[in-house]
Every structure is written in structure tokens, then in C-alpha cells.
Design a protein around this motif. Structure first.
Motif, PDB file in Angstrom:
ATOM      1  N   PRO A  14       0.833  -1.201   0.000  1.00  0.00           N
ATOM      2  CA  PRO A  14       0.000   0.000   0.000  1.00  0.00           C
ATOM      3  C   PRO A  14       0.871   1.255   0.000  1.00  0.00           C
ATOM      4  O   PRO A  14       2.005   1.228   0.472  1.00  0.00           O
ATOM      5  CB  PRO A  14      -0.804  -0.121   1.290  1.00  0.00           C
ATOM      6  CG  PRO A  14      -0.091  -1.105   2.122  1.00  0.00           C
ATOM      7  CD  PRO A  14       0.705  -1.976   1.207  1.00  0.00           C
ATOM      8  N   PRO A  15       0.362   2.324  -0.525  1.00  0.00           N
ATOM      9  CA  PRO A  15       1.144   3.559  -0.544  1.00  0.00           C
ATOM     10  C   PRO A  15       1.550   3.974   0.868  1.00  0.00           C
ATOM     11  O   PRO A  15       0.882   3.641   1.849  1.00  0.00           O
ATOM     12  CB  PRO A  15       0.199   4.586  -1.148  1.00  0.00           C
ATOM     13  CG  PRO A  15      -0.916   3.823  -1.764  1.00  0.00           C
ATOM     14  CD  PRO A  15      -0.936   2.480  -1.115  1.00  0.00           C
ATOM     15  N   MET A  16       2.637   4.709   0.955  1.00  0.00           N
ATOM     16  CA  MET A  16       3.177   5.136   2.241  1.00  0.00           C
ATOM     17  C   MET A  16       2.139   5.910   3.052  1.00  0.00           C
ATOM     18  O   MET A  16       2.013   5.717   4.255  1.00  0.00           O
ATOM     19  CB  MET A  16       4.418   6.006   2.022  1.00  0.00           C
ATOM     20  CG  MET A  16       5.049   6.488   3.306  1.00  0.00           C
ATOM     21  SD  MET A  16       5.761   5.177   4.282  1.00  0.00           S
ATOM     22  CE  MET A  16       7.352   5.078   3.532  1.00  0.00           C
ATOM     23  N   GLU A  17       1.372   6.759   2.392  1.00  0.00           N
ATOM     24  CA  GLU A  17       0.373   7.563   3.106  1.00  0.00           C
ATOM     25  C   GLU A  17      -0.677   6.682   3.763  1.00  0.00           C
ATOM     26  O   GLU A  17      -1.125   6.952   4.873  1.00  0.00           O
ATOM     27  CB  GLU A  17      -0.287   8.553   2.153  1.00  0.00           C
ATOM     28  CG  GLU A  17       0.675   9.603   1.655  1.00  0.00           C
ATOM     29  CD  GLU A  17       0.359  10.036   0.237  1.00  0.00           C
ATOM     30  OE1 GLU A  17      -0.607   9.528  -0.359  1.00  0.00           O
ATOM     31  OE2 GLU A  17       1.105  10.869  -0.268  1.00  0.00           O
ATOM     32  N   ALA A  18      -1.079   5.623   3.086  1.00  0.00           N
ATOM     33  CA  ALA A  18      -2.079   4.715   3.645  1.00  0.00           C
ATOM     34  C   ALA A  18      -1.524   3.990   4.867  1.00  0.00           C
ATOM     35  O   ALA A  18      -2.229   3.804   5.863  1.00  0.00           O
ATOM     36  CB  ALA A  18      -2.531   3.715   2.599  1.00  0.00           C
ATOM     37  N   ARG A  19      -0.268   3.587   4.812  1.00  0.00           N
ATOM     38  CA  ARG A  19       0.347   2.918   5.968  1.00  0.00           C
ATOM     39  C   ARG A  19       0.487   3.880   7.134  1.00  0.00           C
ATOM     40  O   ARG A  19       0.256   3.506   8.285  1.00  0.00           O
ATOM     41  CB  ARG A  19       1.704   2.342   5.592  1.00  0.00           C
ATOM     42  CG  ARG A  19       1.593   1.152   4.678  1.00  0.00           C
ATOM     43  CD  ARG A  19       2.907   0.482   4.482  1.00  0.00           C
ATOM     44  NE  ARG A  19       3.904   1.438   4.041  1.00  0.00           N
ATOM     45  CZ  ARG A  19       5.014   1.137   3.398  1.00  0.00           C
ATOM     46  NH1 ARG A  19       5.286  -0.107   3.136  1.00  0.00           N
ATOM     47  NH2 ARG A  19       5.856   2.062   3.022  1.00  0.00           N
ATOM     48  N   GLU A  20       0.878   5.134   6.843  1.00  0.00           N
ATOM     49  CA  GLU A  20       0.996   6.133   7.903  1.00  0.00           C
ATOM     50  C   GLU A  20      -0.361   6.403   8.539  1.00  0.00           C
ATOM     51  O   GLU A  20      -0.470   6.488   9.760  1.00  0.00           O
ATOM     52  CB  GLU A  20       1.583   7.433   7.363  1.00  0.00           C
ATOM     53  CG  GLU A  20       3.034   7.352   7.049  1.00  0.00           C
ATOM     54  CD  GLU A  20       3.583   8.635   6.460  1.00  0.00           C
ATOM     55  OE1 GLU A  20       2.809   9.603   6.265  1.00  0.00           O
ATOM     56  OE2 GLU A  20       4.792   8.688   6.209  1.00  0.00           O
ATOM     57  N   TYR A  21      -1.391   6.523   7.716  1.00  0.00           N
ATOM     58  CA  TYR A  21      -2.741   6.767   8.212  1.00  0.00           C
ATOM     59  C   TYR A  21      -3.188   5.625   9.129  1.00  0.00           C
ATOM     60  O   TYR A  21      -3.733   5.849  10.206  1.00  0.00           O
ATOM     61  CB  TYR A  21      -3.711   6.934   7.033  1.00  0.00           C
ATOM     62  CG  TYR A  21      -5.143   7.072   7.444  1.00  0.00           C
ATOM     63  CD1 TYR A  21      -5.627   8.275   7.950  1.00  0.00           C
ATOM     64  CD2 TYR A  21      -6.018   5.997   7.327  1.00  0.00           C
ATOM     65  CE1 TYR A  21      -6.948   8.395   8.345  1.00  0.00           C
ATOM     66  CE2 TYR A  21      -7.346   6.120   7.714  1.00  0.00           C
ATOM     67  CZ  TYR A  21      -7.798   7.317   8.214  1.00  0.00           C
ATOM     68  OH  TYR A  21      -9.105   7.435   8.605  1.00  0.00           O
ATOM     69  N   LYS A  22      -2.935   4.409   8.704  1.00  0.00           N
ATOM     70  CA  LYS A  22      -3.313   3.238   9.494  1.00  0.00           C
ATOM     71  C   LYS A  22      -2.549   3.208  10.821  1.00  0.00           C
ATOM     72  O   LYS A  22      -3.117   2.908  11.876  1.00  0.00           O
ATOM     73  CB  LYS A  22      -3.036   1.964   8.696  1.00  0.00           C
ATOM     74  CG  LYS A  22      -3.595   0.714   9.314  1.00  0.00           C
ATOM     75  CD  LYS A  22      -3.251  -0.485   8.464  1.00  0.00           C
ATOM     76  CE  LYS A  22      -4.513  -1.030   7.869  1.00  0.00           C
ATOM     77  NZ  LYS A  22      -4.303  -2.273   7.138  1.00  0.00           N
ATOM     78  N   TYR A  23      -1.261   3.543  10.777  1.00  0.00           N
ATOM     79  CA  TYR A  23      -0.441   3.562  11.992  1.00  0.00           C
ATOM     80  C   TYR A  23      -0.964   4.617  12.966  1.00  0.00           C
ATOM     81  O   TYR A  23      -1.101   4.354  14.162  1.00  0.00           O
ATOM     82  CB  TYR A  23       1.025   3.847  11.625  1.00  0.00           C
ATOM     83  CG  TYR A  23       1.935   3.888  12.817  1.00  0.00           C
ATOM     84  CD1 TYR A  23       2.319   2.721  13.450  1.00  0.00           C
ATOM     85  CD2 TYR A  23       2.405   5.098  13.315  1.00  0.00           C
ATOM     86  CE1 TYR A  23       3.153   2.747  14.559  1.00  0.00           C
ATOM     87  CE2 TYR A  23       3.233   5.136  14.417  1.00  0.00           C
ATOM     88  CZ  TYR A  23       3.600   3.964  15.034  1.00  0.00           C
ATOM     89  OH  TYR A  23       4.415   3.993  16.137  1.00  0.00           O
TER      90      TYR A  23
END
Length: 94
Positions: A14-23
Motif C-alpha cells: 500500500p502507498p506510504m500515506e495509507a500505511r501512515e494513516y493506518k499507523y
């Protein structure tokens, strides 16, 4: 030959932004459990923008606002959860 529709394919990374959002969402969830009252509304006016429906959503807004601090703390090898809890406790006491 059968073509695969692009809409049906899930990317493996997944894109970095999606991983950051999830974190950040997971951090807010952990803080919500720490406060033991995720469904109340008393923190909306303190932590949120005023449009959140409960404490948990207000925490998500607050954690997202401190996004840069969270990732800087991680880079320093410290726990962002402990850092945010300390920051939140200081905010609520004062």
C-alpha cells in the motif's frame, strides 16, 4: 485471453500515506483504550475540531495533528505512544 480489471486488484504494497494513516489510527485506538472511555464526548472540544462524534474520533484528529512528532519520535527510537500519552496528560492537567 482474459483481462484483469484494475479495480479488482489489490496492491501488495500500500502507498506510504495509507500505511501512515493506518499507523496513526492504531495509535489513537491505543490511546483511547488507555483513557478507558472511547465513546464519551468530553474530549471533542479539547482535542478535536468540534465535528467529531466521540472521544475516539477526537483522538484520531489530535494524533493526526501531531503526525510529524510521531514519526520523529519513532526515528529517535522512542515509543510514540508513550510520548503522546505524556503530551495528552500534560494537556488535560493544565
Amino acid at each position: 485471453m482474459k483481462l484483469i480489471k484494475h479495480d479488482n486488484v489489490t496492491p501488495l504494497h500500500p502507498p506510504m500515506e495509507a500505511r501512515e494513516y493506518k499507523y496513526l489510527k492504531h495509535l489513537a485506538s491505543a490511546m483511547s483504550l488507555y483513557l478507558e472511555n472511547p465513546h464519551g464526548t468530553e474530549l471533542v472540544c479539547i482535542l478535536g475540531s468540534g465535528y467529531e462524534k466521540d472521544n475516539r474520533h477526537a483522538l484520531e484528529t489530535w494524533v493526526a495533528y501531531h503526525r510529524n512528532e510521531v514519526f520523529e519520535t519513532r526515528l529517535q527510537g522512542r515509543s510514540p505512544l508513550h510520548h503522546l500519552i505524556e503530551k495528552l496528560e500534560n494537556l488535560l492537567v493544565n
